[in-house]
Scaffold this motif. Structure first.
Motif, PDB file in Angstrom:
ATOM      1  N   LEU A  81       0.903  -1.352   0.034  1.00 42.76           N
ATOM      2  CA  LEU A  81      -0.042   0.076  -0.307  1.00 42.76           C
ATOM      3  C   LEU A  81       0.720   1.293  -0.065  1.00 42.76           C
ATOM      4  CD1 LEU A  81      -1.314   0.933   3.597  1.00 42.76           C
ATOM      5  CD2 LEU A  81       0.440  -0.876   3.239  1.00 42.76           C
ATOM      6  N   GLU A  82       0.217   2.306  -0.487  1.00 47.92           N
ATOM      7  CA  GLU A  82       0.826   3.582  -0.217  1.00 47.92           C
ATOM      8  C   GLU A  82       0.569   3.899   1.239  1.00 47.92           C
ATOM      9  OE1 GLU A  82      -0.839   6.368  -2.910  1.00 47.92           O
ATOM     10  OE2 GLU A  82       0.474   5.697  -4.703  1.00 47.92           O
ATOM     11  N   PRO A  83       1.538   4.302   2.163  1.00 48.03           N
ATOM     12  CA  PRO A  83       1.173   4.479   3.545  1.00 48.03           C
ATOM     13  C   PRO A  83       0.168   5.771   3.790  1.00 48.03           C
ATOM     14  CG  PRO A  83       3.610   5.178   3.087  1.00 48.03           C
ATOM     15  CD  PRO A  83       2.854   4.187   1.741  1.00 48.03           C
ATOM     16  N   ALA A  84       0.263   6.825   2.872  1.00 46.64           N
ATOM     17  CA  ALA A  84      -0.700   7.689   2.898  1.00 46.64           C
ATOM     18  C   ALA A  84      -1.166   8.214   1.541  1.00 46.64           C
ATOM     19  CB  ALA A  84      -0.100   8.964   3.708  1.00 46.64           C
ATOM     20  N   GLY A  85      -2.275   8.824   1.642  1.00 44.76           N
ATOM     21  CA  GLY A  85      -2.700   9.174   0.270  1.00 44.76           C
ATOM     22  C   GLY A  85      -3.224  10.660   0.382  1.00 44.76           C
ATOM     23  N   HIS A  86      -4.683  10.684  -0.071  1.00 47.71           N
ATOM     24  CA  HIS A  86      -5.155  12.103  -0.224  1.00 47.71           C
ATOM     25  C   HIS A  86      -5.795  12.678   1.338  1.00 47.71           C
ATOM     26  CE1 HIS A  86      -4.871  12.066  -4.480  1.00 47.71           C
ATOM     27  NE2 HIS A  86      -5.612  11.414  -4.551  1.00 47.71           N
ATOM     28  N   THR A  87      -5.792  11.659   2.403  1.00 44.76           N
ATOM     29  CA  THR A  87      -5.978  11.838   3.500  1.00 44.76           C
ATOM     30  C   THR A  87      -4.932  11.377   4.345  1.00 44.76           C
ATOM     31  OG1 THR A  87      -7.243   9.806   3.821  1.00 44.76           O
ATOM     32  CG2 THR A  87      -8.581  11.875   3.156  1.00 44.76           C
ATOM     33  N   GLU A  88      -4.720  11.853   5.897  1.00 41.23           N
ATOM     34  CA  GLU A  88      -3.914  10.986   6.603  1.00 41.23           C
ATOM     35  C   GLU A  88      -4.503   9.732   7.351  1.00 41.23           C
ATOM     36  OE1 GLU A  88      -0.756  12.726   8.107  1.00 41.23           O
ATOM     37  OE2 GLU A  88      -1.430  13.192   5.989  1.00 41.23           O
ATOM     38  N   PRO A  89      -3.559   8.756   7.524  1.00 41.81           N
ATOM     39  CA  PRO A  89      -3.778   7.733   8.050  1.00 41.81           C
ATOM     40  C   PRO A  89      -4.552   7.611   9.233  1.00 41.81           C
ATOM     41  CG  PRO A  89      -1.381   7.773   7.572  1.00 41.81           C
ATOM     42  CD  PRO A  89      -2.008   9.118   7.497  1.00 41.81           C
ATOM     43  N   PRO A  90      -5.636   6.994   9.549  1.00 38.21           N
ATOM     44  CA  PRO A  90      -6.293   7.098  10.764  1.00 38.21           C
ATOM     45  C   PRO A  90      -5.396   6.752  11.973  1.00 38.21           C
ATOM     46  CG  PRO A  90      -7.630   5.876   9.179  1.00 38.21           C
ATOM     47  CD  PRO A  90      -6.328   6.057   8.582  1.00 38.21           C
ATOM     48  N   PRO A  91      -5.826   7.419  13.254  1.00 34.44           N
ATOM     49  CA  PRO A  91      -4.749   7.029  14.158  1.00 34.44           C
ATOM     50  C   PRO A  91      -4.649   5.595  14.683  1.00 34.44           C
ATOM     51  CG  PRO A  91      -6.268   8.937  14.780  1.00 34.44           C
ATOM     52  CD  PRO A  91      -7.056   8.201  13.372  1.00 34.44           C
ATOM     53  N   GLY A  92      -3.317   5.073  14.468  1.00 35.83           N
ATOM     54  CA  GLY A  92      -3.125   3.726  14.756  1.00 35.83           C
ATOM     55  C   GLY A  92      -3.119   2.874  13.553  1.00 35.83           C
ATOM     56  N   TYR A  93      -3.647   3.421  12.584  1.00 36.41           N
ATOM     57  CA  TYR A  93      -3.832   2.514  11.380  1.00 36.41           C
ATOM     58  C   TYR A  93      -2.601   1.889  11.027  1.00 36.41           C
ATOM     59  CZ  TYR A  93      -4.709   0.633   6.698  1.00 36.41           C
ATOM     60  OH  TYR A  93      -4.952  -0.120   5.682  1.00 36.41           O
ATOM     61  N   LEU A  94      -1.372   2.322  10.623  1.00 35.05           N
ATOM     62  CA  LEU A  94      -0.353   1.899  10.107  1.00 35.05           C
ATOM     63  C   LEU A  94       0.217   0.929  11.071  1.00 35.05           C
ATOM     64  CD1 LEU A  94       1.608   4.909   8.352  1.00 35.05           C
ATOM     65  CD2 LEU A  94      -0.046   2.952   7.057  1.00 35.05           C
ATOM     66  N   ALA A  95       0.268   1.198  12.524  1.00 30.07           N
ATOM     67  CA  ALA A  95       0.721   0.262  13.378  1.00 30.07           C
ATOM     68  C   ALA A  95       0.149  -1.006  13.573  1.00 30.07           C
ATOM     69  CB  ALA A  95       0.921   1.055  14.881  1.00 30.07           C
ATOM     70  N   GLY A  96      -1.224  -0.681  13.444  1.00 30.18           N
ATOM     71  CA  GLY A  96      -2.293  -1.935  13.273  1.00 30.18           C
ATOM     72  C   GLY A  96      -1.917  -2.701  11.945  1.00 30.18           C
ATOM     73  N   LEU A  97      -1.826  -1.941  10.901  1.00 27.48           N
ATOM     74  CA  LEU A  97      -1.341  -3.050   9.909  1.00 27.48           C
ATOM     75  C   LEU A  97      -0.104  -3.793   9.954  1.00 27.48           C
ATOM     76  CD1 LEU A  97      -3.036  -3.145   7.249  1.00 27.48           C
ATOM     77  CD2 LEU A  97      -1.569  -1.614   6.315  1.00 27.48           C
ATOM     78  N   ARG A  98       0.961  -3.266  10.510  1.00 30.97           N
ATOM     79  CA  ARG A  98       2.083  -3.822  11.053  1.00 30.97           C
ATOM     80  C   ARG A  98       1.906  -4.836  11.861  1.00 30.97           C
ATOM     81  NH1 ARG A  98       7.079  -4.598   9.132  1.00 30.97           N
ATOM     82  NH2 ARG A  98       5.899  -6.641   9.473  1.00 30.97           N
ATOM     83  N   ALA A  99       1.016  -4.945  13.026  1.00 34.44           N
ATOM     84  CA  ALA A  99       0.711  -5.936  13.696  1.00 34.44           C
ATOM     85  C   ALA A  99      -0.038  -6.970  13.116  1.00 34.44           C
ATOM     86  CB  ALA A  99       0.053  -5.259  14.988  1.00 34.44           C
ATOM     87  N   LEU A 100      -0.895  -6.589  12.230  1.00 33.33           N
ATOM     88  CA  LEU A 100      -1.786  -7.840  11.478  1.00 33.33           C
ATOM     89  C   LEU A 100      -0.698  -8.439  10.653  1.00 33.33           C
ATOM     90  CD1 LEU A 100      -4.785  -6.212   9.771  1.00 33.33           C
ATOM     91  CD2 LEU A 100      -4.650  -7.956  11.406  1.00 33.33           C
ATOM     92  N   ALA A 101       0.284  -7.634   9.786  1.00 31.60           N
ATOM     93  CA  ALA A 101       1.247  -8.504   8.958  1.00 31.60           C
ATOM     94  C   ALA A 101       2.107  -9.464   9.825  1.00 31.60           C
ATOM     95  CB  ALA A 101       2.177  -7.654   8.285  1.00 31.60           C
ATOM     96  N   ASP A 102       2.512  -8.979  10.966  1.00 24.17           N
ATOM     97  CA  ASP A 102       3.444  -9.843  11.924  1.00 24.17           C
ATOM     98  C   ASP A 102       2.477 -11.047  12.495  1.00 24.17           C
ATOM     99  OD1 ASP A 102       5.607  -8.172  11.645  1.00 24.17           O
ATOM    100  OD2 ASP A 102       5.183  -7.177  13.477  1.00 24.17           O
ATOM    101  N   ARG A 103       1.164 -10.790  12.711  1.00 25.67           N
ATOM    102  CA  ARG A 103       0.343 -11.973  13.123  1.00 25.67           C
ATOM    103  C   ARG A 103       0.011 -13.093  12.084  1.00 25.67           C
ATOM    104  NH1 ARG A 103      -2.774  -8.974  15.631  1.00 25.67           N
ATOM    105  NH2 ARG A 103      -4.597  -8.897  14.457  1.00 25.67           N
ATOM    106  N   HIS A 104       0.118 -12.563  10.892  1.00 19.93           N
ATOM    107  CA  HIS A 104      -0.398 -13.570   9.798  1.00 19.93           C
ATOM    108  C   HIS A 104       0.869 -14.083   9.078  1.00 19.93           C
ATOM    109  CE1 HIS A 104      -4.747 -13.321  10.045  1.00 19.93           C
ATOM    110  NE2 HIS A 104      -4.822 -12.351  10.841  1.00 19.93           N
ATOM    111  N   GLY A 105       1.843 -13.494   9.279  1.00 22.06           N
ATOM    112  CA  GLY A 105       3.219 -13.971   8.700  1.00 22.06           C
ATOM    113  C   GLY A 105       3.452 -13.533   7.130  1.00 22.06           C
TER     114      GLY A 105
END
Length: 451
Positions: A213-237
Motif C-alpha cells: 500500500l501507499e502508507p498515506a494518500g489524499h487523507t492522513e492515516p487514521p490514528p493507529g492504522y499503520l501500526a495496526g497493519l504492521r501488527a496484522l502482517a506480523d500476526r499472519h506472517g
C-alpha cells in the motif's frame, strides 16, 4: 504565462490555440502508441486540441513548442520536486557523465549512493536501485512470495497504481493480455479498515505473501492504522510493503515511514528521488533483501538485475537530491508552498460560489483537485472546462502538486487564474451544462477498457 491572446467570450470562442503542439501530437501518435510514453501524459488527459507539447523547462516553468510559457504543477508526474534543471542536480550529473556512465563492474558511485540513501532513510538496512517504480514494486512482491512461499498479493484497493506488471494491471479495466489465473492471485483490502484486512487475511489464511500500500494518500492515516497493519502482517506472517513513490521525500526526507514511525519490511521509492532522472529504489530489512544477494545459504531470489539500474549519472542525481532535501529543508518548503496554494484556491473558489465544486485535497506537498458537477459528483466534463481555463491563463496543472522552485508570484498568478476559471465554472453550473465551455470532447480517465 501563455503568450497568446484570449477572447473574453463565455463560450468556446477563445483565441488560444496550439497549432505546433497539435501537429507534434499527430507525429507522436503516428510513431508512439498512445502518443506518449506514460498514459497519464496522453493528450486524452487534456481538452481537445489543447495538449501542449513541451520544448523545455526551467525551475517551475515550462515552454511548449508554440512558445507559450506555463507555471507547471505535478512536474514529471510528481518526479521533479526541485524544479527543472536544478543546479545542484545538474552539476552532479554532468560530473559523472564526464567520467563514463556504465561499466562491466560496479562503480564506486553505487556504494556512495547506497550510503546516502540509507543515511536518509535509516529505517532500511539495504537498498538496490533500478530505473522505474514498477521495477522495484514487482521485485518487492517477488521477494515477498519467495520468503513466505505464498502465492497471493494483497493490494490496497484505494490507491490507483502500483506497477505496470501483470500482478497489478490485471486488476484494472486495462487487463487485456493478462491471464485470469494471474489476476486471481491479487486480492484487495480497503485503506484504513483493519477489521476488513484481518478478515481478508483470515479468509486466505497462509496464502497472502504481502500487504502492499501507499502508507498515506489524499487523507492522513487514521490514528493507529499503520501500526495496526504492521501488527496484522506480523500476526499472519506476511510481508508489509510501503509504496513510497509519492510519499518518499514529499512527506519527510525519510518518507512516510520516517514521519509516522512505522517500519515496513520492504519499501519502494522513485519519482522525487531523481528529480526527473530515471532512478528508483527497493529498500528494506537485511534478512529479506539478502535473499537476492550472494551471502545467504537459502534458495536464490532473482531480485533485481538491470543493465541500466546503476547508471552513474542517475545515482549521482539521487544523491544530490537527497542532500539538497536534507540541507535546504525542501520538504518543509513544499508544505509551505502547498498550504499557500491550497488556501488561495479555496478562497477563490468560495468567492466565485463554487467552493463545493472545485475541491482541493491531499497533503500540502501533494495536492490534487476534484471537479464536481451540479450534483457534487466527480465530473470529467467540468474538469475539461477547468483545465481549459487554466491553460489559457498559463497554468499547466493536471494536479496542484508543487515543486520547491515555485515562488510567491507563481502562486499568486495561479490563484488569479483559478478565480477566473471558477467564474466560468459558476456559469456552467447555473446552466447545468458545461458543454459550451468545454471546446470539444471531455478529458478521459487513464484506466478504461476502450480507447
Amino acid at each position: 504565462m501563455a503568450t497568446e491572446d484570449t477572447d473574453t467570450e463565455d463560450t468556446d470562442t477563445e483565441a488560444f490555440r496550439l497549432p505546433r503542439s497539435r501537429r507534434a501530437n499527430e507525429r507522436l501518435h503516428a510513431l508512439i502508441p498512445g502518443g506518449a510514453h506514460t498514459y497519464a501524459k496522453g493528450d486524452d488527459q487534456y481538452p481537445e486540441n489543447l495538449a501542449p507539447v513541451i520544448s523545455h523547462g526551467r525551475g517551475a516553468h515550462v515552454w511548449d513548442v508554440d512558445g507559450n510559457r506555463y507555471i507547471e504543477y505535478g512536474s514529471g508526474l510528481r518526479s521533479v520536486s526541485l524544479g527543472h534543471a536544478h543546479p545542484r542536480v545538474i552539476e552532479a550529473v554532468r560530473r559523472e557523465i564526464d567520467r563514463g556512465g556504465n561499466f562491466v563492474r560496479p562503480s564506486i558511485m553505487e556504494v556512495e549512493a547506497a550510503e546516502r540513501f540509507l543515511a536518509t532513510v535509516p529505517t532500511a538496512e539495504m537498498v538496490k536501485f533500478a530505473k522505474n517504480g514498477s521495477d522495484v514494486t514487482t521485485a518487492a512482491v517477488r521477494l515477498a512470495r519467495a520468503v513466505t512461499g505464498r502465492p497471493r498479493v494483497a493490494i490496497c484497493g484505494d490507491h490507483p497504481f502500483f506497477s505496470v506488471d501483470d500482478w497489478f494491471i490485471g486488476t484494472t479495466p486495462m487487463s487485456a493480455g493478462i491471464p485470469a489465473a494471474t489476476t486471481e492471485l491479487t486480492v484487495s483490502f480497503p485503506y484504513g479498515d483493519l477489521a476488513a484486512t484481518e478478515e481478508l487475511l483470515t479468509r486466505y489464511r497462509d496464502e497472502v505473501a504481502c500487504l502492499i500500500l501507499e502508507p498515506a494518500g489524499h487523507t492522513e492515516p487514521p490514528p493507529g492504522y499503520l501500526a495496526g497493519l504492521r501488527a496484522l502482517a506480523d500476526r499472519h506472517g506476511c510481508v508489509l510493503i510501503f509504496d513510497e513513490m509519492i510519499t518518499g521525500l514529499r512527506w519527510s526526507e525519510a518518507g512516510a515511514q520516517g514521519l509516522y514511525g512505522v517500519v515496513p519490511d520492504l519499501s519502494t521509492f522513485g519519482k522525487a528521488l531523481g528529480n526527473g532522472f530515471a532512478v528508483s529504489a527497493l529498500a528494506g530489512r537485511r534478512e529479506l533483501m539478502e535473499r537476492g544477494g550472494l551471502r545467504h545459504p537459502g534458495e536464490r531470489v532473482f531480485l533485481l538485475s538491470t543493465t541500466h539500474g546503476a547508471e552513474t549519472h542517475s545515482l549521482a542525481a539521487a544523491t544530490a537530491v537527497q542532500t539538497t532535501y536534507v540541507e535546504e529543508g525542501v520538504t518543509a518548503r513544499l508544505h509551505a508552498l502547498g498550504e499557500r496554494l491550497a488556501a488561495g484556491v479555496r478562497d477563490a473558489a468560495a468567492a466565485m460560489g463554487v467552493g463545493d465544486h472545485v475541491v482541493v485535497r491531499g497533503r500540502a506537498s501533494n495536492l490534487v483537485f476534484a471537479t464536481l458537477d451540479e450534483n457534487r459528483q466527480p465530473s470529467q466534463r467540468y474538469r475539461t472546462l477547468f483545465l481549459r481555463r487554466l491553460l489559457e491563463g498559463g497554468v499547466l496543472a493536471p494536479s496542484f502538486v508543487v515543486s520547491s522552485a515555485l515562488d510567491d508570484a507563481d502562486i499568486d498568478h495561479t490563484v488569479d487564474v483559478v478565480a477566473q476559471a471558477c467564474a466560468v465554472y459558476r456559469k456552467a453550473l447555473d446552466a447545468a451544462d458545461p458543454t459550451p465551455w468545454m471546446g470539444g470532447r471531455p478529458v478521459k480517465p487513464v484506466f478504461r477498457r476502450l480507447a
